[in-house]
Design a protein around this motif. Sequence first.
Motif: not given
Length: 366
Positions: A55-66, A214-218
């Motif tokens: 809830d407090g970090s968009r970056a963490v949420s993005a990594l969580y989705i991945v 590498v580019p796929v994950f990025a």
Amino acid sequence: MTDPAVRTASARGTAEAEARPAAPPAKKRDAFFDNAKYLAIVLVAMGHAWEPLRDGSRAVSALYIVVYTFHMPAFIIISGYFSRSFDFRPDRVRRLITGIAVPYIVFEVAYSLFNRWAADDPSMEISLLDPWYLTWFLLALFVWRMTAPIWRLVRWPVPLSLAIAMLATISPDIGDDLDLQRVLQFLPFFVLGLRLKPEHFQLVRRREVRILAVPVFAATVVFAYWAVTRMNMAWFFHRDSAQELGAPWWAGTVMTLALFCCSLVLTACFYAWVPGRPMWFTALGAGTLCGYLLHGLLVKAAGIWDWYDVGWLHQPQGAVFLTVFAAVVVTALCTPPVQRLFRFALEPEMAWAFKKEPAERTGGKS
């Protein structure tokens, strides 16, 4: 002087011993699969550590989705791959009971009792029909493995399993019993694992695939960062129908296919990066079930006892600390001493519960 009859019998016994085929050597574990299982369980633990920070970090949420896009598919595909030979031979059924059914019962009861005590919730029911938290995977694996002979029999098993998964996502009446939504929605990955051969894993471990990953994950991380505020992350849990997520029924079929394809791509990239040679953590791959089930108690304890109320944990340095901490803890829980300590629950012999097969009584071969 030796009796001629004894000499003849001895010679005959020697000849029979030489003619008898030697016992096959113990099958050597493949370092690649143990490495993959260990790295996948580390990602599972990291994902659980990140959950209260979303809830407090968009970056963490993005990594969580991945991570949630591929960490369970990677596990399930390997589980299917090692279920290819499963049939209803007595020794394999026995292993299914002692290695999957019994741990499910033990940890379903343990989780429920822990929640009753830690959360002071006497109303918490113990139900083997309603898996709580991480135990759903054991129940799903039991069901999937029981159906393995069917998938070897039918034509087009992967498309058929995908059709079943799509039907599940548009069927809100399935309910929560046996966590059937997740059992059916994750089914295609298990069936795919049943169909894979060693050369398929070799294919994704080529150097060019490792570079392409590498580019796929990025690109995936960038897309996930964009999607955080635009997409319902519950799709990645595969535990609800489209209607329960507030989407039209047809969205379930589209999302099933889309997520299946995305998960396969990221899983292939993950496998491409997994070392194929023995590493310091290779031996831990045999203890991933132990780490998986035990770390869940710590995750629940953190939520019940408000361990995340410490302010600095919600800062970037706190997210890094929790990531490393989760990796260290789950690694410790996969070690041989912990495996031995919990063998009574995860790998019980239970010789008292099973009839002896004729081969066991006579010492002959099965």
